[in-house]
Design a protein around this motif. Structure first.
Motif, PDB file in Angstrom:
ATOM      1  N   LEU A 331       1.043  -7.304 -12.384  1.00 41.99           N
ATOM      2  CA  LEU A 331       2.513  -7.787 -12.045  1.00 41.99           C
ATOM      3  C   LEU A 331       3.292  -6.416 -11.845  1.00 41.99           C
ATOM      4  N   ALA A 332       3.002  -5.381 -12.404  1.00 39.14           N
ATOM      5  CA  ALA A 332       3.938  -4.196 -12.454  1.00 39.14           C
ATOM      6  C   ALA A 332       3.635  -3.560 -11.056  1.00 39.14           C
ATOM      7  N   TYR A 333       2.121  -3.791 -10.542  1.00 42.14           N
ATOM      8  CA  TYR A 333       1.904  -3.075  -9.232  1.00 42.14           C
ATOM      9  C   TYR A 333       2.483  -3.847  -8.242  1.00 42.14           C
ATOM     10  N   GLU A 334       2.937  -5.141  -8.335  1.00 49.99           N
ATOM     11  CA  GLU A 334       3.513  -6.086  -7.303  1.00 49.99           C
ATOM     12  C   GLU A 334       4.902  -5.761  -7.377  1.00 49.99           C
ATOM     13  N   SER A 335       5.527  -5.390  -8.484  1.00 51.95           N
ATOM     14  CA  SER A 335       6.846  -4.982  -8.569  1.00 51.95           C
ATOM     15  C   SER A 335       6.875  -3.500  -7.663  1.00 51.95           C
ATOM     16  N   SER A 336       6.192  -2.710  -8.188  1.00 54.28           N
ATOM     17  CA  SER A 336       6.282  -1.546  -7.501  1.00 54.28           C
ATOM     18  C   SER A 336       6.212  -1.610  -5.898  1.00 54.28           C
ATOM     19  N   GLN A 337       5.427  -2.507  -5.426  1.00 56.48           N
ATOM     20  CA  GLN A 337       5.207  -2.665  -4.196  1.00 56.48           C
ATOM     21  C   GLN A 337       6.551  -3.014  -3.491  1.00 56.48           C
ATOM     22  N   GLU A 338       7.267  -4.217  -4.194  1.00 58.88           N
ATOM     23  CA  GLU A 338       8.549  -4.692  -3.619  1.00 58.88           C
ATOM     24  C   GLU A 338       9.628  -3.505  -3.707  1.00 58.88           C
ATOM     25  N   LEU A 339       9.821  -2.575  -4.837  1.00 59.96           N
ATOM     26  CA  LEU A 339      10.681  -1.591  -5.099  1.00 59.96           C
ATOM     27  C   LEU A 339      10.552  -0.658  -3.973  1.00 59.96           C
ATOM     28  N   ARG A 340       9.229  -0.320  -3.674  1.00 60.89           N
ATOM     29  CA  ARG A 340       8.912   0.595  -2.348  1.00 60.89           C
ATOM     30  C   ARG A 340       9.708   0.035  -1.239  1.00 60.89           C
TER      31      ARG A 340
END
Length: 433
Positions: A331-340
């Motif tokens: 989930l943190a990885y998906e969030s990092s993709q969105e933030l990027r």
């Protein structure tokens, strides 16, 4: 920390200050060496880089030298089984001496140590980019302040020049009144305008000095250090939106940091998944021990040699703890993709907005230049007509004020354009190049 963006130290000497001239190149170099926020940002990044070593990730063995010693003095009574007679001794002494070199090493842990090391290196890169972002903003703030000092100094000069015109007008009106060619009302009007312009000069001077103190604080100088600044403004040639946008997508510190954070989130997934594999530890030691006793059957024992072993640990059940960590890491990885992606679109928006401001300021500068030329002609003609008595003092004052305002607007436009250019360059990631 990699200091590719660090310029050679060129601190401003007392001799340079004595020349009353502080150039922009000096300001940039001094800021990068002495500004408080820049120093803290560098130290923070260096801490992260110093921590990114294999040992902190568990990739290297731990080798330690251990030693021990003990002494005791007791009244001892010993009773043995069998035919061994009992022993009773007061003040029986015992001594133990020992030492060893021990080694501990993680042979396998599901590649967790490898990804921990990659994460440390990744964190160091993020810290370096965060330091760069801080330095870019601090440098921009310092350069903006430098240009504000120059702008306010020129504004002070403009108000001073305007005051000279009002002083000359007041003098002429007073002479005219003495000879009967002017009225007392004209003298009073000229005096009122002269006083108003005197106040403007005082305010402009104070604004200039206040801004110079701000610059001194940013450069680590004594607050009341005095010097002049270069009022010339040189603009960067050949700026183009496509080039600046392309550079920003490749070099912008926030965008690069977002990419590394996404990569770090991927490492966290792999580290969490690695806990599902068995862990194999190696331990070994080479040591020496010596035990001596005054009472007992064994009076002395000495050991010297090598020992070692392997430990296996495999978690078969942990109440879904590892599964929860893996899910959260994903989930943190998906969030990092969105933030990027958010950072990506944000940088694109900022570059295009900055470019719009830059183009607009270019147009404004040209209009203000024409406006000054027009007002200069108007003032010169009004000055001639006022000297011949063809226009009133109110009309002359209006022409004077319009010229002063036009000159101030042009002065502001020159520096506003430069600041828009600097913001565009900062967003493109080229400010420290």
């Amino acid at each position: 920390m990699k200091r590719s963006w660090t310029l050679l130290m060129a601190l401003l000497s007392l001799g340079t200050l004595a020349q009353d001239r502080l150039g922009l190149d000096q300001v940039v170099q001094i800021c990068l060496e002495r500004n408080y926020d820049v120093v803290v940002a560098r130290n923070t990044a260096e801490v992260a880089e110093n921590s990114a070593v294999p040992g902190n990730a568990g990739l290297t063995p731990t080798i330690a030298l251990n030693g021990n010693g003990s002494y005791s003095n007791n009244n001892t009574n010993l009773t043995f089984a069998g035919d061994i007679p009992p022993v009773s001794q007061d003040g029986a002494q015992s001594q133990t001496l020992g030492g060893n070199v021990g080694l501990n090493y993680i042979l396998f842990d599901g590649l967790g140590t490898i990804y921990s090391y990659k994460q440390l290196k990744n964190s160091a890169k993020i810290a370096d980019l965060e330091a760069r972002f801080t330095i870019e903003n601090t440098l921009l703030q310092t350069v903006v302040t430098y240009y504000n000092v120059a702008r306010l100094k020129q504004q002070y000069d403009i108000t001073q020049s305007n005051l000279d015109i009002s002083r000359d007008r007041l003098r002429r009106q007073e002479v005219g009144y003495d000879f009967g060619s002017s009225t007392k009302l004209n003298v009073l009007n000229a005096e009122v305008d002269y006083n108003a312009d005197s106040v403007s000069v005082l305010q402009a001077r104070q604004s200039w000095l206040n801004e110079r103190r701000t610059l001194n604080q940013l450069l680590g100088f004594e607050i009341d250090t005095e010097y002049e600044v270069d009022t010339n403004v040189v603009y960067a040639p050949g700026l183009a939106l496509d080039s600046m946008l392309s550079s920003a997508m490749q070099n912008n510190a926030l965008l690069l940091a977002a990419a590394y954070r996404e990569q770090g989130a991927d490492f966290d997934i792999k580290r969490a998944q690695g806990q599902r594999y068995p862990r194999l530890d190696l331990n070994a030691q080479y040591g020496y021990t010596n035990n001596q006793n005054d009472a007992g059957i064994l009076l002395e024992q000495e050991n010297q040699g090598f020992s070692g072993g392997i430990t296996l640990r495999w978690v078969l059940f942990d109440g879904d703890r590892i599964s929860a960590q893996v899910k959260n890491a994903k989930l943190a990885y998906e969030s990092s993709q969105e933030l990027r992606e958010k950072t990506n679109t944000g940088v694109e928006r900022d570059v295009k907005n900055a470019w719009g401001n830059y183009e607009n300021d270019l147009t404004v500068l040209e209009i203000e230049r024409i406006n000054v030329e027009t007002n200069q002609i108007n003032f010169e003609r009004s000055q001639e007509q006022f000297a011949r008595g063809q226009i009133t003092s109110t009309q002359f004052r209006e022409a004077q004020r319009n010229l002063a305002l036009a000159r101030i607007n042009l002065n502001n436009a020159r520096y506003t354009l430069k600041l828009s250019e600097l913001e565009l360059i900062r967003l493109s990631g080229r400010l420290l190049q």
